[in-house]
Design a protein around this motif. Structure first.
Motif, mmCIF file in Angstrom:
data_model
loop_
_atom_site.group_PDB
_atom_site.id
_atom_site.type_symbol
_atom_site.label_atom_id
_atom_site.label_comp_id
_atom_site.label_asym_id
_atom_site.label_seq_id
_atom_site.Cartn_x
_atom_site.Cartn_y
_atom_site.Cartn_z
ATOM 1 N N GLY A 578 0.827 -1.200 0.000
ATOM 2 C CA GLY A 578 0.000 0.000 0.000
ATOM 3 C C GLY A 578 0.858 1.246 0.000
ATOM 4 O O GLY A 578 1.918 1.282 0.633
ATOM 5 N N ASP A 579 0.423 2.283 -0.716
ATOM 6 C CA ASP A 579 1.165 3.541 -0.810
ATOM 7 C C ASP A 579 0.211 4.701 -0.543
ATOM 8 O O ASP A 579 -0.501 5.160 -1.436
ATOM 9 C CB ASP A 579 1.789 3.681 -2.191
ATOM 10 C CG ASP A 579 2.694 4.913 -2.281
ATOM 11 O OD1 ASP A 579 2.819 5.633 -1.263
ATOM 12 O OD2 ASP A 579 3.274 5.149 -3.352
ATOM 13 N N PRO A 580 0.138 5.204 0.717
ATOM 14 C CA PRO A 580 -0.786 6.304 1.031
ATOM 15 C C PRO A 580 -0.445 7.593 0.294
ATOM 16 O O PRO A 580 -1.290 8.456 0.128
ATOM 17 C CB PRO A 580 -0.638 6.463 2.555
ATOM 18 C CG PRO A 580 0.693 5.852 2.889
ATOM 19 C CD PRO A 580 0.915 4.759 1.885
ATOM 20 N N ALA A 581 0.816 7.738 -0.148
ATOM 21 C CA ALA A 581 1.195 8.974 -0.842
ATOM 22 C C ALA A 581 0.502 9.089 -2.191
ATOM 23 O O ALA A 581 0.150 10.178 -2.646
ATOM 24 C CB ALA A 581 2.707 9.024 -1.023
ATOM 25 N N THR A 582 0.284 7.943 -2.873
ATOM 26 C CA THR A 582 -0.361 7.955 -4.191
ATOM 27 C C THR A 582 -1.777 7.415 -4.159
ATOM 28 O O THR A 582 -2.411 7.263 -5.203
ATOM 29 C CB THR A 582 0.468 7.112 -5.179
ATOM 30 O OG1 THR A 582 0.549 5.755 -4.681
ATOM 31 C CG2 THR A 582 1.863 7.672 -5.331
ATOM 32 N N ASN A 583 -2.276 7.110 -2.953
ATOM 33 C CA ASN A 583 -3.637 6.582 -2.814
ATOM 34 C C ASN A 583 -3.843 5.308 -3.637
ATOM 35 O O ASN A 583 -4.872 5.122 -4.296
ATOM 36 C CB ASN A 583 -4.689 7.620 -3.199
ATOM 37 C CG ASN A 583 -4.765 8.743 -2.195
ATOM 38 O OD1 ASN A 583 -4.185 8.651 -1.116
ATOM 39 N ND2 ASN A 583 -5.446 9.803 -2.524
ATOM 40 N N LYS A 595 -3.874 -3.894 -8.895
ATOM 41 C CA LYS A 595 -3.498 -2.629 -8.275
ATOM 42 C C LYS A 595 -4.673 -1.674 -8.378
ATOM 43 O O LYS A 595 -5.189 -1.425 -9.459
ATOM 44 C CB LYS A 595 -2.277 -2.029 -8.971
ATOM 45 C CG LYS A 595 -1.737 -0.769 -8.282
ATOM 46 C CD LYS A 595 -0.455 -0.301 -8.942
ATOM 47 C CE LYS A 595 0.112 0.922 -8.231
ATOM 48 N NZ LYS A 595 1.379 1.388 -8.857
ATOM 49 N N LEU A 596 -5.108 -1.146 -7.233
ATOM 50 C CA LEU A 596 -6.296 -0.304 -7.171
ATOM 51 C C LEU A 596 -5.936 1.086 -6.672
ATOM 52 O O LEU A 596 -4.952 1.276 -5.948
ATOM 53 C CB LEU A 596 -7.353 -0.910 -6.245
ATOM 54 C CG LEU A 596 -7.829 -2.324 -6.587
ATOM 55 C CD1 LEU A 596 -8.790 -2.804 -5.513
ATOM 56 C CD2 LEU A 596 -8.499 -2.364 -7.948
ATOM 57 N N ASN A 597 -6.738 2.079 -7.065
ATOM 58 C CA ASN A 597 -6.631 3.415 -6.495
ATOM 59 C C ASN A 597 -7.953 3.755 -5.835
ATOM 60 O O ASN A 597 -8.955 3.088 -6.055
ATOM 61 C CB ASN A 597 -6.296 4.448 -7.581
ATOM 62 C CG ASN A 597 -7.311 4.422 -8.717
ATOM 63 O OD1 ASN A 597 -8.407 4.955 -8.579
ATOM 64 N ND2 ASN A 597 -6.966 3.793 -9.828
ATOM 65 N N TYR A 598 -7.958 4.792 -4.987
ATOM 66 C CA TYR A 598 -9.206 5.191 -4.329
ATOM 67 C C TYR A 598 -9.277 6.709 -4.254
ATOM 68 O O TYR A 598 -8.270 7.412 -4.354
ATOM 69 C CB TYR A 598 -9.335 4.558 -2.935
ATOM 70 C CG TYR A 598 -8.296 4.991 -1.925
ATOM 71 C CD1 TYR A 598 -8.507 6.092 -1.106
ATOM 72 C CD2 TYR A 598 -7.120 4.271 -1.767
ATOM 73 C CE1 TYR A 598 -7.578 6.480 -0.176
ATOM 74 C CE2 TYR A 598 -6.172 4.650 -0.831
ATOM 75 C CZ TYR A 598 -6.401 5.767 -0.037
ATOM 76 O OH TYR A 598 -5.477 6.161 0.894
ATOM 77 N N ASP A 599 -10.528 7.208 -4.123
ATOM 78 C CA ASP A 599 -10.735 8.649 -4.053
ATOM 79 C C ASP A 599 -11.683 8.972 -2.904
ATOM 80 O O ASP A 599 -11.951 8.125 -2.047
ATOM 81 C CB ASP A 599 -11.283 9.181 -5.381
ATOM 82 C CG ASP A 599 -12.591 8.492 -5.784
ATOM 83 O OD1 ASP A 599 -13.235 7.912 -4.891
ATOM 84 O OD2 ASP A 599 -12.952 8.543 -6.974
ATOM 85 N N LYS A 600 -12.247 10.190 -2.900
ATOM 86 C CA LYS A 600 -13.081 10.630 -1.780
ATOM 87 C C LYS A 600 -14.374 9.841 -1.665
ATOM 88 O O LYS A 600 -14.999 9.830 -0.599
ATOM 89 C CB LYS A 600 -13.398 12.118 -1.928
ATOM 90 C CG LYS A 600 -14.203 12.449 -3.189
ATOM 91 C CD LYS A 600 -14.452 13.935 -3.284
ATOM 92 C CE LYS A 600 -15.287 14.270 -4.531
ATOM 93 N NZ LYS A 600 -15.548 15.719 -4.632
ATOM 94 N N ASN A 601 -14.800 9.171 -2.729
ATOM 95 C CA ASN A 601 -16.037 8.393 -2.683
ATOM 96 C C ASN A 601 -15.812 6.960 -2.216
ATOM 97 O O ASN A 601 -16.763 6.225 -1.976
ATOM 98 C CB ASN A 601 -16.699 8.373 -4.068
ATOM 99 C CG ASN A 601 -17.154 9.746 -4.501
ATOM 100 O OD1 ASN A 601 -17.661 10.507 -3.680
ATOM 101 N ND2 ASN A 601 -16.984 10.079 -5.764
ATOM 102 N N PRO A 610 -4.817 0.305 4.054
ATOM 103 C CA PRO A 610 -4.393 -1.091 3.891
ATOM 104 C C PRO A 610 -2.896 -1.277 4.105
ATOM 105 O O PRO A 610 -2.078 -0.495 3.625
ATOM 106 C CB PRO A 610 -4.786 -1.392 2.437
ATOM 107 C CG PRO A 610 -5.889 -0.429 2.137
ATOM 108 C CD PRO A 610 -5.556 0.809 2.892
ATOM 109 N N GLN A 611 -2.560 -2.323 4.854
ATOM 110 C CA GLN A 611 -1.179 -2.685 5.098
ATOM 111 C C GLN A 611 -0.923 -4.095 4.591
ATOM 112 O O GLN A 611 -1.827 -4.920 4.512
ATOM 113 C CB GLN A 611 -0.843 -2.609 6.601
ATOM 114 C CG GLN A 611 -0.934 -1.207 7.179
ATOM 115 C CD GLN A 611 -0.537 -1.185 8.643
ATOM 116 O OE1 GLN A 611 -0.020 -2.173 9.165
ATOM 117 N NE2 GLN A 611 -0.764 -0.067 9.306
ATOM 118 N N LYS A 612 0.311 -4.369 4.288
ATOM 119 C CA LYS A 612 0.693 -5.674 3.772
ATOM 120 C C LYS A 612 0.283 -6.769 4.760
ATOM 121 O O LYS A 612 0.547 -6.680 5.954
ATOM 122 C CB LYS A 612 2.199 -5.725 3.527
ATOM 123 C CG LYS A 612 2.673 -7.050 2.930
ATOM 124 C CD LYS A 612 4.169 -7.017 2.647
ATOM 125 C CE LYS A 612 4.619 -8.348 2.021
ATOM 126 N NZ LYS A 612 6.064 -8.357 1.730
#
Length: 647
Positions: A578-583, A595-601, A610-612
Motif C-alpha cells: 500500500g502507498d498512502p502517498a499515491t492513494n 493494483k487499485l486506487n481510491y478517491d473521496k467516494n 491497507p497494510q501488507k
C-alpha cells in the motif's frame, strides 16, 4: 394485588391471542395495516395494545420508529396508533405514534421549611427540595412553615420540579423551635457553614461550641452530605444545633458516564443532548479526546466528574463518533425491453445495484444495459440493449445432433477426454457450477466445475476464449483447463462480421428491397447476376464517395449500443502493498493480483489504510480499477522485535 391480577389477565389474553392467530390460515396475510388502542404491556421486543379487535401483540425491532410528540417515554394506558406489516402470523410494528399521554402522579412527602409566592421548600427523609409554585398550583389546606405535606409534582427533583397539588396532611400549631434541612456542605468555618440543597439554592448556618456533630464522622468536611437541625428562619442565617453527617465525602473522585448527541462545541465546554435533557459539560487542558473530533450531530460518550445539573461537570474523556445517517433506499428495476421485468432490487443511496444474469431473447444478442447503476441516487429502470442477429445465425442449431455421438463411444468404465474448444457460455447466477464449450468439430459440450479443478494461476475464463479441456466422459466433470488463445475484443468481432457475406449482416428491409431488382435483372440482364453476388454493396455504397465506405456499416444497425456498464468485482483478499502517498494499493483477490486506487467516494474505516498482510473484504470497479468499499477482516500480529545482542 390489583396490578398482579391485571398482569395475569393480560398474560391469559395474550396467550389466547397467540392460539387464535396460530389457528388462522397462513394464506390470510395482511401486507400493511394500522391499529389504534391502549398500551397494556411493553417488553424489550414487543408491545401489546387493547383495541377494538381485542388484545394485539406487535413485535418491535431496531427499525421501529417512535413518534412520541416530544414526550420522553410511553406509559401504560397511553393511546397509540401502530403502523405494522404482517408476515404469516407475526405482526411487526413499523411506527408507533402517541395519540394521548397519561401523566403518572409523582409525590413527595416531607415538612415545609420555607414558603414564598413562587416556591415551597420541603425536607423529606434524606433530601430537601425547592418546588416551583404559581396561581395554578392547587393547595389543599392552610400552607405554612412546619406543616407536613404530600406534593404531587412534575419534572426531575434535581431540576426545579413544579408542584401541581399540595396536600397539607398535618398543620403546625406554631413555627417549630427546631427544623431539619438536608444538603451538601460547600463551605465550613469555625463560626458558620454553607449548605447547598440543590444547584441554585444554599443556606448559611451559624455555629458555636454548643453545636453537636453526629453520624458517620466527628469532623465536618466540604463535600459531606448532612442534615442540619436549626432554630429560626432558614433564610436569615439560623443557628445550627446539630450537624448529622449522613455520608462522608469520597476521597476518590467519582467518575461518571453519560451518552448523547453533541449539540454544540465551544472553547471551554460542549453541550450534550441525552434525549431527555441538554447538559453543558466543561472541558479543559486535562480533557482527553478519543475517536472523532467532537462536532454537532456526532454521537458521544463522555466520562466526567461532578454533577451534570450544576453546569460545572468536568469532562475527563470525550469519545466521539460520527452518527451514521439513516440510509436512503432506492428501487432499481431491470427490464428486458420486450415487456418483461427481470429483477427488482432495493439499493442504498450511492451504492451499486446487482444486475441479473444476462437475459436471452430469440433472434437478438444481448449487448449490455442502457444506463449505469454503479452509483444509485434515485429510483430507476434499467433496460437491456439488444442487437439483431443475422439470419444465418441459426447455423449452430445442428450442433446438438453430434452430442449423442461421443457419449456411446466410451467403455462402461469412465475415462477422460481432451479436446480443444471455445467457451460459448460461462458460469452465471442461474448455473454457477456449469458452462458450455464448442469443440473444433462444432460439438457443443456442457461441463461441470468442482473444487478440484486444475486451472492456470491468475486466469479467469471468459466467453470466446479458446481452451484445451480435459474432462470425464460420463459425468462431464471438468478436470483441467488450459488457455490456448484469449477472446478477441468486440471491435474485432465487428470487423469479422463485416467480412462475412452480405446475406449475414444485411438487414431484412434491405433484402426485401433487392428482391424486385433481382427479378427485373433476371428478365432483362441475366448475365449480371454473378456480379451482384459480391460487388453489389460495394458498388452501391461507394457511389456517394469512395472514402466513406466504412461509415455506412454502423448506420443500418437496428440498435445503438452504449458503452458497457461498469463491472463490479467483490470478494476477500490479502493486501500485498500500500502507498498512502499515491492513494494506491495492491491486493490479491480471486486468485489474481490487482493494483487499485481510491478517491473521496471510496468507503473505508476512519484512520485505516491497507497494510501488507491485511485480510480484507473488498469491492472495486474493474473498468476503472477504483475502490468502492474495503473492510478489514483480520490484521496479522506484528512480529516480535528481536532482543539486542548482549555485549
Amino acid at each position: 394485588m390489583e396490578k398482579k391480577i391485571r398482569i395475569v389477565f393480560s398474560a391469559v389474553l395474550v396467550a389466547a391471542l397467540v392460539l387464535v392467530l396460530g389457528a388462522c390460515s397462513k394464506e390470510d396475510k395482511v401486507e400493511m395495516g394500522i391499529s389504534t388502542g391502549t398500551l397494556k404491556e411493553a417488553a424489550q421486543d414487543s408491545i401489546t395494545i387493547s383495541s377494538d379487535d381485542g388484545l394485539q401483540q406487535f413485535k418491535t425491532t431496531g427499525e421501529t420508529v417512535y413518534d412520541l410528540g416530544g414526550m420522553d417515554e410511553l406509559n401504560l394506558d397511553d393511546v397509540v396508533d401502530v403502523e405494522y406489516h404482517s408476515s404469516g402470523d407475526t405482526m411487526t410494528a413499523d411506527k408507533i405514534i402517541l395519540r394521548e399521554h397519561v401523566q403518572k402522579d409523582l409525590t413527595f412527602n416531607g415538612q415545609v421549611v420555607d414558603v414564598t409566592d413562587k416556591a415551597v421548600t420541603v425536607t423529606g427523609k434524606s433530601l430537601t427540595v425547592s418546588f416551583t409554585i404559581n396561581d395554578e398550583t392547587e393547595i389543599k389546606g392552610e400552607l405554612s412553615k412546619g406543616d407536613e405535606v404530600a406534593l404531587v409534582y412534575m419534572g426531575d427533583l434535581n431540576e426545579y420540579p413544579y408542584a401541581s397539588v399540595i396536600n397539607v396532611s398535618k398543620e403546625a400549631d406554631k413555627v417549630p423551635e427546631k427544623t431539619v434541612v438536608s444538603g451538601t456542605v460547600t463551605e465550613f468555618t469555625e463560626k458558620s457553614m454553607l449548605v447547598a440543597i440543590d444547584s441554585s439554592t444554599s443556606y448559611r448556618f451559624e455555629l458555636d461550641k454548643n453545636t453537636s456533630v453526629t453520624g458517620a464522622s466527628k469532623y465536618v468536611r466540604v463535600g459531606d452530605t448532612v442534615k442540619i437541625t436549626f432554630e429560626g428562619d432558614v433564610k436569615s442565617s439560623p443557628k445550627a444545633s446539630n450537624i448529622d453527617i449522613v455520608k462522608e465525602k469520597s476521597e476518590k473522585t467519582e467518575i461518571r458516564l453519560v451518552n448523547g448527541t453533541i449539540e454544540s462545541v465551544a472553547k471551554n465546554y460542549v453541550t450534550l443532548n441525552t434525549g431527555k435533557k441538554v447538559y453543558m459539560i466543561q472541558t479543559g487542558k486535562n480533557t482527553k479526546y478519543t475517536g472523532d473530533k467532537p462536532a454537532k450531530g456526532y454521537k458521544s460518550e463522555i466520562q466526567y466528574t461532578g454533577t451534570l445539573s450544576s453546569g460545572k461537570a468536568q469532562a475527563i474523556n470525550i469519545y466521539c463518533v460520527k452518527q451514521a445517517p439513516t440510509p436512503t433506499v432506492y428501487k432499481v428495476t431491470f427490464v428486458d425491453g420486450f415487456g418483461k421485468t427481470l429483477k427488482t432490487v432495493k439499493v442504498e443511496k450511492g451504492k451499486a445495484a446487482s444486475a441479473p444474469a444476462n437475459p436471452q431473447h430469440s433472434g437478438y444478442k444481448f449487448k449490455g444495459w442502457d444506463k449505469s447503476f454503479n452509483k444509485v441516487t434515485k429510483d430507476m429502470t434499467v433496460t437491456a440493449l439488444w442487437e439483431k442477429e443475422a439470419k444465418p445465425a441459426p447455423a449452430p442449431t445442428p450442433a446438438p445432433t453430434p452430442e449423442p455421438e461421443p457419449k456411446p463411444e466410451p467403455e462402461p468404465s469412465e475415462q477422460t477426454a481432451t479436446v480443444d474448444a471455445v467457451i460459448t457460455e460461462w458460469t452465471s447466477e442461474a448455473n454457477p457450477n456449469s458452462f458450455k464449450v464448442k469443440a473444433d468439430d462444432q460439438t457443443e459440450l456442457g461441463l461441470n466445475i468442482e473444487d478440484d479443478l486444475d486451472i492456470p494461476s491468475g486466469y479467469l475464463p471468459a466467453v470466446g476464449d479458446k481452451v484445451r479441456v480435459t474432462y470425464m466422459d460420463k459425468s462431464m466433470k471438468l478436470i483441467k483447463m488450459e488457455l490456448l488463445e484469449k477472446a478477441k475484443s468486440d471491435d474485432k468481432d465487428k470487423e469479422e462480421d463485416k467480412d462475412k457475406p452480405e446475406e449475414e449482416t444485411k438487414p431484412d428491409d434491405q433484402k426485401e428491397e433487392t428482391k424486385p431488382e433481382e427479378q427485373s435483372q433476371e428478365e432483362t440482364q441475366p448475365e449480371e447476376k454473378q456480379e451482384e453476388a459480391q460487388p453489389e454493396e460495394k458498388q452501391e455504397e461507394p457511389a456517394p464517395a469512395p472514402e466513406p465506405e466504412p461509415e455506412p456499416a454502423p448506420e443500418p444497425e437496428p440498435v445503438i449500443v452504449e458503452p458497457e456498464p461498469d463491472v463490479i468485482i467483490s470478494g476477500e483478499g490479502i493486501i500485498e502493498a500500500g502507498d498512502p502517498a499515491t492513494n494506491t494499493f495492491t491486493v490479491t483477490i480471486n486468485g489474481s493480483s490487482v493494483k487499485l486506487n481510491y478517491d473521496k467516494n471510496s468507503k473505508y474505516a476512519t484512520g485505516y489504510f491497507p497494510q501488507k498482510g491485511d485480510k480484507v473484504k473488498i469491492e472495486y470497479n474493474k473498468s476503472k480499477m477504483l475502490l468502492n468499499d474495503i473492510q478489514l477482516i483480520e490484521r496479522p500480529e506484528p512480529a516480535a522485535a528481536e532482543a539486542p545482542a548482549e555485549g
